[in-house]
Design an enzyme around this catalytic site. Structure first.
Site, PDB file in Angstrom:
ATOM      1  N   TYR A 193       2.022  -6.773   0.332  1.00 53.75           N
ATOM      2  CA  TYR A 193       2.097  -5.559   1.131  1.00 53.75           C
ATOM      3  C   TYR A 193       2.466  -4.387   0.226  1.00 53.75           C
ATOM      4  CZ  TYR A 193       2.051  -8.752   5.071  1.00 53.75           C
ATOM      5  OH  TYR A 193       1.682  -9.735   5.959  1.00 53.75           O
ATOM      6  N   SER A 194       1.729  -3.278   0.396  1.00 51.66           N
ATOM      7  CA  SER A 194       2.031  -2.076  -0.376  1.00 51.66           C
ATOM      8  C   SER A 194       3.364  -1.500   0.067  1.00 51.66           C
ATOM      9  CB  SER A 194       0.934  -1.023  -0.164  1.00 51.66           C
ATOM     10  OG  SER A 194      -0.292  -1.463  -0.692  1.00 51.66           O
ATOM     11  N   CYS A 351      -7.409   3.826  -0.012  1.00 50.72           N
ATOM     12  CA  CYS A 351      -6.699   2.615   0.385  1.00 50.72           C
ATOM     13  C   CYS A 351      -6.929   2.344   1.873  1.00 50.72           C
ATOM     14  CB  CYS A 351      -5.208   2.750   0.102  1.00 50.72           C
ATOM     15  SG  CYS A 351      -4.279   1.205   0.291  1.00 50.72           S
ATOM     16  N   GLU A 391      -7.881   0.603  -3.622  1.00 53.09           N
ATOM     17  CA  GLU A 391      -7.348  -0.676  -3.180  1.00 53.09           C
ATOM     18  C   GLU A 391      -7.764  -0.879  -1.729  1.00 53.09           C
ATOM     19  OE1 GLU A 391      -3.230  -1.524  -3.758  1.00 53.09           O
ATOM     20  OE2 GLU A 391      -3.380  -1.524  -5.950  1.00 53.09           O
ATOM     21  N   TYR A 393      -9.033  -3.955   1.341  1.00 48.15           N
ATOM     22  CA  TYR A 393      -8.774  -5.351   1.688  1.00 48.15           C
ATOM     23  C   TYR A 393      -9.564  -5.743   2.924  1.00 48.15           C
ATOM     24  CZ  TYR A 393      -5.441  -2.386   4.169  1.00 48.15           C
ATOM     25  OH  TYR A 393      -4.881  -1.358   4.877  1.00 48.15           O
TER      26      TYR A 393
END
Length: 393
Positions: A193-194, A351, A391, A393
């Protein structure tokens, strides 16, 4: 003489241990221990299936070697070794070696987006301080719901590390180890987790770190985190990530494009600049997409951020009759984005969900063309200079 061979490696300084490459590899050539993710040279056939799925570019490393590095070698690395000089008398000349490396990198980069680099002025990150075998124990200081949408339960989690050091920078991630075992009876792998707080903590001067976590249906770790109560203990690994970092240069400008929990690092960037630079922390533009205002994390707090600090464009895909996405708003604000693209001080951060990438790329392509630039060439220059960061996902 032993003919030199090419070997696929993974950069342990950049790898965030998401294990996506391991799950993607059709040959089982990628594996991991509690420290590193490595490639078995005896199995790898350079199919490149793992290259596009890596969110950091750490998978995109290659060497020409006379003898492949063993798994034991790779597990012991903190950083990649330099390209070795081949022994005199090798049946490959230096020139041929250089050509082979160049060709290898060209093949690897094809379709992979190139190798990520950190901003030149970014602070040096600490990576992999806490591992799967030796995690840090943090205590939950707070668990706050950020959204008012029953289908999008997003939480702001504050973790207190007490006396344990957690030198995490904006843009880095930490891993959370959910308790229990998977279907094969093995301990669960950490979920990354960021971090959504700046380097001096969610509260300045306190050793706490915040995360932005969305509850996923059937998600082992997300449900575990979203159900945590104040005082619960959590096992944490990391920090991870060495490229998606904030420049420390106060003159750097930021173009931030995010959706959902992809806002976590953007929040950290904004808070860091506000604390470190105060009124001189402008130059930040953010396009933030969600379904509705009710499902947009930090909607209320964002409304209190002064426009002199952050020029924000909140975009909703399910509000009203027409759907709008971040790439649509970028085109509406074409002049503003074009001016940023033309400035060598601009850093771009993207992101969120992987599905956003194509639309954002199309928008950037069109906007770059409006100022006489080819986006792919400009993007490659920005990436090489550590000014383009993705980034998803």
């Amino acid at each position: 003489m032993t003919a030199p061979v090419k070997q696929h490696l993974i950069d342990p300084e950049i790898c965030i241990r998401c294990y996506t490459c391991e799950m993607t590899c059709p040959l089982g050539a990628i594996e991991h221990d509690d420290t590193n993710v490595v490639v078995d040279a005896s199995k790898c056939n350079f199919c490149m299936d793992c290259i596009p799925v890596c969110p950091t570019g750490s998978i995109d490393e290659w060497r020409i070697v006379t003898e492949p590095y063993s798994l034991e070698d790779q597990y012991g690395w903190d950083e990649l070794p330099e390209q070795e000089e081949l022994a005199e008398g090798s049946d490959t000349s230096v020139e041929a070696l250089d050509d082979a490396v160049a060709q290898l990198l060209a093949e690897a980069h094809a379709g992979a987006g190139g190798k990520a680099r950190p901003p030149a002025s970014a602070a040096k990150p600490t990576v992999n301080l806490y591992t799967h075998a030796r995690p840090a124990t943090a205590r939950v200081q707070g668990n706050y719901r950020l959204t008012d949408d029953p289908e999008h339960d997003v939480r702001h989690i504050i973790l207190d590390f007490a006396g344990l050091p957690m030198p995490v920078l904006e843009g880095q991630s930490v891993g959370i180890l959910p308790p229990g075992q998977d279907a094969e009876g093995k301990p669960h792998l950490p979920r990354l987790y960021s971090v959504s707080s700046p380097r001096d903590g969610e509260r300045p001067g306190y050793n706490n770190v915040s995360l932005t976590v969305k509850r996923e249906a059937g998600g082992v770790c997300s449900n575990y985190i979203c159900d945590l109560a104040t005082g619960d203990e959590v096992q944490v690994t990391g920090p991870f990530g060495a490229t998606f970092l904030l420049p420390d240069d106060p003159e750097a400008r930021l173009l931030m494009i995010c959706t959902g929990t992809g806002s976590a690092p953007m929040r950290a960037f904004t808070m860091r600049r506000q604390r470190a630079l105060g009124g001189k922390s402008g130059g930040m533009v953010m396009f933030f997409g969600a379904r509705t205002p009710e499902s947009l994390p930090y909607f209320g707090p964002l409304k209190k951020v002064p426009t002199s600090l952050l020029d924000q464009h909140l975009v909703y895909s399910r509000q009203g009759d027409e759907k709008e996405y971040v790439q649509d708003r970028m085109m509406v604000e074409e002049d503003k984005v074009a001016e940023l693209l033309g400035d060598a001080a601009t850093h771009i951060y993207i992101c969120g969900l992987r599905g956003m990438e194509d639309g954002v790329e199309r928008a950037l392509t069109n906007i770059a063309e409006s100022i006489g630039q080819q986006w792919t060439s400009l993007r490659d220059v920005m990436r090489e200079e550590g000014r383009y960061h993705v980034e998803t996902y």
